[in-house]
Design a protein around this motif. Structure first.
Motif, PDB file in Angstrom:
ATOM      1  N   GLU A 153      -6.275 -53.613 -14.177  1.00  0.00           N
ATOM      2  CA  GLU A 153      -7.075 -52.393 -14.293  1.00  0.00           C
ATOM      3  C   GLU A 153      -6.264 -51.235 -14.876  1.00  0.00           C
ATOM      4  N   LEU A 154      -6.979 -50.302 -15.469  1.00  0.00           N
ATOM      5  CA  LEU A 154      -6.383 -49.070 -15.962  1.00  0.00           C
ATOM      6  C   LEU A 154      -7.304 -47.901 -15.633  1.00  0.00           C
ATOM      7  N   LEU A 155      -6.750 -46.707 -15.660  1.00  0.00           N
ATOM      8  CA  LEU A 155      -7.487 -45.476 -15.365  1.00  0.00           C
ATOM      9  C   LEU A 155      -7.275 -44.503 -16.515  1.00  0.00           C
ATOM     10  N   ILE A 156      -8.378 -43.882 -16.973  1.00  0.00           N
ATOM     11  CA  ILE A 156      -8.303 -42.900 -18.053  1.00  0.00           C
ATOM     12  C   ILE A 156      -9.032 -41.628 -17.623  1.00  0.00           C
ATOM     13  N   LEU A 157      -8.396 -40.496 -17.822  1.00  0.00           N
ATOM     14  CA  LEU A 157      -9.043 -39.190 -17.654  1.00  0.00           C
ATOM     15  C   LEU A 157      -8.992 -38.471 -18.994  1.00  0.00           C
ATOM     16  N   LYS A 158     -10.168 -38.306 -19.617  1.00  0.00           N
ATOM     17  CA  LYS A 158     -10.296 -37.560 -20.865  1.00  0.00           C
ATOM     18  C   LYS A 158     -11.597 -36.771 -20.800  1.00  0.00           C
ATOM     19  N   ASP A 159     -11.576 -35.577 -21.348  1.00  0.00           N
ATOM     20  CA  ASP A 159     -12.777 -34.735 -21.346  1.00  0.00           C
ATOM     21  C   ASP A 159     -13.342 -34.563 -19.943  1.00  0.00           C
ATOM     22  N   ASP A 160     -12.428 -34.477 -18.979  1.00  0.00           N
ATOM     23  CA  ASP A 160     -12.778 -34.252 -17.576  1.00  0.00           C
ATOM     24  C   ASP A 160     -13.592 -35.407 -16.966  1.00  0.00           C
ATOM     25  N   LYS A 161     -13.527 -36.593 -17.587  1.00  0.00           N
ATOM     26  CA  LYS A 161     -14.219 -37.766 -17.067  1.00  0.00           C
ATOM     27  C   LYS A 161     -13.188 -38.804 -16.642  1.00  0.00           C
ATOM     28  N   VAL A 162     -13.313 -39.275 -15.413  1.00  0.00           N
ATOM     29  CA  VAL A 162     -12.403 -40.298 -14.898  1.00  0.00           C
ATOM     30  C   VAL A 162     -13.089 -41.658 -14.998  1.00  0.00           C
ATOM     31  N   GLU A 163     -12.370 -42.617 -15.588  1.00  0.00           N
ATOM     32  CA  GLU A 163     -12.915 -43.971 -15.708  1.00  0.00           C
ATOM     33  C   GLU A 163     -11.858 -44.982 -15.276  1.00  0.00           C
ATOM     34  N   VAL A 164     -12.228 -45.867 -14.357  1.00  0.00           N
ATOM     35  CA  VAL A 164     -11.371 -47.003 -13.994  1.00  0.00           C
ATOM     36  C   VAL A 164     -11.963 -48.224 -14.666  1.00  0.00           C
ATOM     37  N   ARG A 165     -11.154 -48.875 -15.501  1.00  0.00           N
ATOM     38  CA  ARG A 165     -11.636 -49.984 -16.313  1.00  0.00           C
ATOM     39  C   ARG A 165     -10.883 -51.272 -15.999  1.00  0.00           C
ATOM     40  N   GLU A 166     -11.592 -52.359 -16.135  1.00  0.00           N
ATOM     41  CA  GLU A 166     -10.982 -53.682 -16.034  1.00  0.00           C
ATOM     42  C   GLU A 166     -10.648 -54.133 -17.451  1.00  0.00           C
ATOM     43  N   TYR A 167      -9.357 -54.212 -17.779  1.00  0.00           N
ATOM     44  CA  TYR A 167      -8.980 -54.659 -19.117  1.00  0.00           C
ATOM     45  C   TYR A 167      -8.651 -56.150 -19.156  1.00  0.00           C
ATOM     46  N   TYR A 168      -8.480 -56.757 -17.967  1.00  0.00           N
ATOM     47  CA  TYR A 168      -8.155 -58.184 -17.895  1.00  0.00           C
ATOM     48  C   TYR A 168      -8.742 -58.774 -16.626  1.00  0.00           C
TER      49      TYR A 168
END
Length: 553
Positions: A153-168
């Motif tokens: 998993e990875l976490l991205i915060l851009k444009d005040d939006k938090v997203e936790v994503r499954e990359y694998y």
């Protein structure tokens, strides 16, 4: 209404191998190693993507998924944030966020200090899961406000939006039908490649291998011999005369590698576990989501004081060869029925959620079944899977749970003692190979074991027994056999209860049962399964959680 930007707080505990970079206006923290790419180039690319408003989540997925190695990283400025862990979550990252702040750390207790949570706010579901298995399911921790990045998993915060994503996602259902002969050739090639890549990354540094009587550590040392690596030290530990030590010495001698024996006993293990250094280790390895791991700790405590181990040595263990090669595959009982799913669930829970007999109530078991059923249904929907793939689904669940949250915690002991490490059997190339292998070749690890024996690297696979378990003490063997006579008419279950209560304390070859006094075993009314049961109980007790009294309903 004015936009309120979230404050980004990074709380980094400076462990060994944690490196801090500055790339443009981004702060970068990296821990671990990369084998197939230049570390700086990888981090530069991530920072560039984070700064580019046109970059998408899938761009981050592809780049992170391409990395061969074990690592975690955090990249941040005042407005943007990227975090990731590797495919097996070997180096954890934790986070908490609200409408006004995002907090990220490599040490979960630091987040609890920042946000001020207390013991009255513990997550009861996480307590139940850790009590029964040693680890929490999914992204849970003991604190409801604190989450963890799971494997892949990875976490991205851009444009005040938090997203936790499954990359694998480890996907053993991606089977490719090939002949066993062809697969053996592929396995030999990928096995050689992952060891060559590891040796190249070591760049001449000393390699130290904890050597047991099993297949996996023997595969590593025999592979190193096959590659001509000379600066290798093997070590084994445990009670005097135990089968692991005797077999390991035999293997090391045949390979002409230096071998060290670290004697452990109930008395010196009690000393290790009562020492303040052990308390520091437990605090050091605290994730709020799994109990600490005892394996290797005491041996490393002793080993690190010996002059023959280089300060920059790299430790390489065999985790988790038995799992990845199919040793935990559950065989199908029936075909395509709800009954089959319940059978799989029951077998899985009995294996992984049975640390304490007193917690095996219908309510608790149904609770765990509901949690796991939610994961199963999500996997079925996301990957269009049926009950015919249940064996693969449960491999995935163990990868995401016990393997990546509990077993990989072994690596903390190396870090605590100041050493780098490698995990070749969790190499991404190895994972890609094994998720494609048909079930029939993974059952009983047939493909793996046959390939090891046919290749016979180092000449240690034909005449040296693998896992030839015997109880070290002849007196203990005699006492058990004598007492077993009294249970001839009582049945195996009664004997196993008696054996577990009165003898198992002395059977453990590592003497790690000394984590508690023998009197605790004798007067135990809750039904401990093994030393991990007591470690879990002690871990939670330090947080003022008593599993004997805690109500989970």
């Amino acid at each position: 209404m004015n936009k309120i930007d979230r404050k980004i707080t990074i709380a980094i505990k400076e462990f060994n191998s944690k490196i801090h970079y500055k790339i443009g206006n981004f702060n970068v923290w990296f821990s671990g190693y990369i084998l197939n790419n230049d570390q700086i180039s990888f981090l530069n690319k991530l920072a560039e993507m984070l700064g580019n408003d046109l970059s998408t989540g899938s761009d981050f997925d592809c780049l992170t998924r391409s990395v061969q190695g074990h690592f975690s990283c955090i990249i941040s400025n005042k407005e943007k944030l990227f975090c990731c862990v590797d495919r097996v979550r070997t180096i954890p990252i934790f986070y908490a966020f609200s409408s006004t702040e995002v907090i990220v750390s490599n040490y979960a207790p630091d987040i609890s200090t920042i946000i001020g949570v207390n013991k009255n706010e513990y997550n009861k579901q996480a307590i139940l899961e850790i009590s029964m298995s040693g680890y929490a399911i999914g992204n849970k921790t003991l604190h409801p406000q604190i989450s963890q990045l799971c494997a892949g998993e990875l976490l991205i915060l851009k444009d005040d939006k938090v997203e936790v994503r499954e990359y694998y996602q480890y996907s053993p259902w991606k089977v490719k039908e090939k002949s066993k002969t062809h697969l053996k050739k592929e396995l030999t090639e990928v096995s050689r490649t992952i060891l060559e890549d590891m040796v190249k990354s070591a760049d001449g540094r000393q390699i130290v291998v904890p050597l047991s009587a099993g297949n996996d550590s023997r595969f590593i040392v025999s592979g190193l011999k096959e590659l001509g690596v000379k600066d290798v030290i093997c070590f084994s530990y445990g009670v005097n005369n135990n089968f692991e030590v005797k077999t390991a010495k035999n293997v090391a001698d045949h390979l002409s590698y230096k071998w060290l024996y670290i004697p452990l006993s109930l008395s010196n293990q009690k000393k290790y576990f009562s020492d303040e250094a052990f308390n520091k280790y437990c605090r050091f390895s605290d994730t709020l989501s799994n109990s600490p791991i005892l394996i290797d700790y005491s041996a490393l405590n002793n080993l690190s004081s010996l002059d023959c181990i280089s300060n920059d040595a790299i430790f390489v263990n065999g985790n988790s060869g038995d799992f990845i090669t199919g040793g935990h595959v559950l065989p199908n009982r029936t075909t395509g029925s709800d009954c089959q799913l319940d059978t799989f669930l029951s077998a899985f829970i009995n294996k992984h959620y049975s640390l304490w007999n007193c917690l095996q109530s219908d309510d608790n078991i149904n609770n765990i079944k509901n949690e796991l059923s939610g994961v199963i249904n999500e996997l079925k929907n996301d990957y269009s899977l049926t009950n015919d793939s249940l064996w693969a689904i449960f491999e995935n669940i163990e990868w995401a749970g016990r393997q990546s949250k509990f077993v990989t915690a072994t690596q903390r002991s190396y870090e605590f003692h100041g050493y780098d490490w490698r995990l070749p059997l969790w190499d991404s190339l190895y994972m890609d190979f094994w998720e494609s292998v048909p079930k029939k070749y993974k059952l009983n690890q047939s493909l793996y074991i046959e390939t090891l024996r046919e290749n016979n690297w180092g000449g240690v696979w034909h005449n040296i027994e693998v896992n030839g378990f015997t109880i070290a003490s002849s007196m203990l063997r005699f006492s058990r056999n004598f007492m077993k006579l009294f249970f001839l008419f009582s049945g195996k279950d009664e004997w196993h209860k008696f054996d577990r209560k009165y003898f198992n304390y002395f059977v453990d070859n590592t003497a790690a049962t000394a984590i508690v006094p023998y009197s605790s075993i004798l007067f135990d009314q809750c039904g401990a399964r093994n030393r991990n049961s007591w470690m879990v109980k002690q871990y939670l007790f330090e947080k003022e959680i008593n599993i004997n009294k805690h109500k989970f309903k």
